[in-house]
Design an enzyme around this catalytic site. Structure first.
Site, PDB file in Angstrom:
ATOM      1  CE1 TYR A 185      -4.253  -2.168   4.595  1.00  0.00           C
ATOM      2  CE2 TYR A 185      -3.159  -0.041   4.177  1.00  0.00           C
ATOM      3  CZ  TYR A 185      -3.895  -1.147   3.691  1.00  0.00           C
ATOM      4  OH  TYR A 185      -3.874  -1.464   2.349  1.00  0.00           O
TER       5      TYR A 185
ATOM      6  CB  SER B 263      -0.998   0.133   1.214  1.00  0.00           C
ATOM      7  OG  SER B 263      -1.481   1.243   1.285  1.00  0.00           O
TER       8      SER B 263
END
Length: 255
Positions: free
Chosen positions: A159, A146
């Protein structure tokens, strides 16, 4: 001239393939000629995707898999290989988040995110890598990271941590497995519109968030196709340990 991005004769395995980017990746790989194993917890969604791919002339096989249950991983890979042949390409796509302020994060939330995004990805790659090494076969492992591995935002600390670690995992595997002709790379998507978040971007909060982007827009799943096929195919044979951001400049320009 032969298209080096064609994957005819290859077998790909995509995790987290029941919806969103995982389902899209499976469609793209199948359209490029690969036989595709798709794995996730929601088997009914997978079966519908198999029907879609086969109706379009492709080959696909679905298997149930929760990557946080590491005992299921070898069985899932074995099932795909029995159905389609030895896996050449792994797209390590399973991922979750648990948004919350750091001082409110529970141990269960921490374990849920790290066990899925990092531990599950590690043991998926290990399972496929071991089989490639035993067969003395070249392979491609593509970890879906990401842009938030490179630009932290509030409420998503676990995350962001998990994806930063996934990038380091990618380079570590690339180093160790280069001698076995296994290329390990990562794609770091920015914010991509899928069925899971499309409503959010229409809200006042979503629109305000977009104004902080270098360009006030989100991507589409197809914006990742070039990076995916580059890393999966022969054109990417000299790429190993690469961390590719496909984020429209988010990591360098988020305000």
């Amino acid at each position: 001239m032969t298209d080096a991005r064609r994957l005819d004769g290859k077998v790909a395995l995509v995790t987290g393939a029941s919806s969103g980017l995982g389902a899209h990746f499976a469609r793209v790989l199948a359209a490029s000629g690969a036989a595709v194993g798709i794995a996730a917890r929601r088997v009914e969604r997978l079966e519908a995707l198999v029907d879609e791919i086969t109706s379009n002339g492709g080959r696909a096989f679905a298997t149930s898999l929760d990557v946080t249950e590491t005992g299921q991983i070898d069985a899932a890979v074995e099932a795909v290989e029995q159905a389609l042949g030895p896996v050449d390409i792994l797209v390590n796509n399973s991922g979750v988040t648990a948004p919350n302020a750091i001082h409110r994060i529970s141990e269960d939330d921490y374990d849920f995110v790290l066990d899925t995004n990092l531990k599950g990805a590690f043991f998926m790659a290990q399972a496929v890598g071991k089989r490639l090494i035993e067969r003395k076969a070249s392979g491609r492992i593509i970890n879906i990271s990401s842009t938030l591995a490179h630009r932290v935002i509030g409420q998503l600390s676990i995350y962001c941590m998990s994806k930063a670690a996934l990038d380091q995992m990618t380079t570590a595997m690339a180093l160790e497995w280069a001698r076995y002709d296994i290329n390990v790379n990562a794609i770091c998507p920015g914010y991509i519109e899928t069925e899971m978040n499309t409503d959010y971007w229409k809200t006042e909060g979503g629109q305000a968030f977009l104004q902080r982007f270098p360009r006030p827009r989100v991507g589409e799943p197809k914006d990742l196709d070039g990076a995916l096929l580059l890393l999966a195919g022969e054109e990417g044979r000299f790429m190993n340990g690469s961390i590719i951001r496909v984020d429209d400049g988010f990591a360098v320009g988020f305000k």
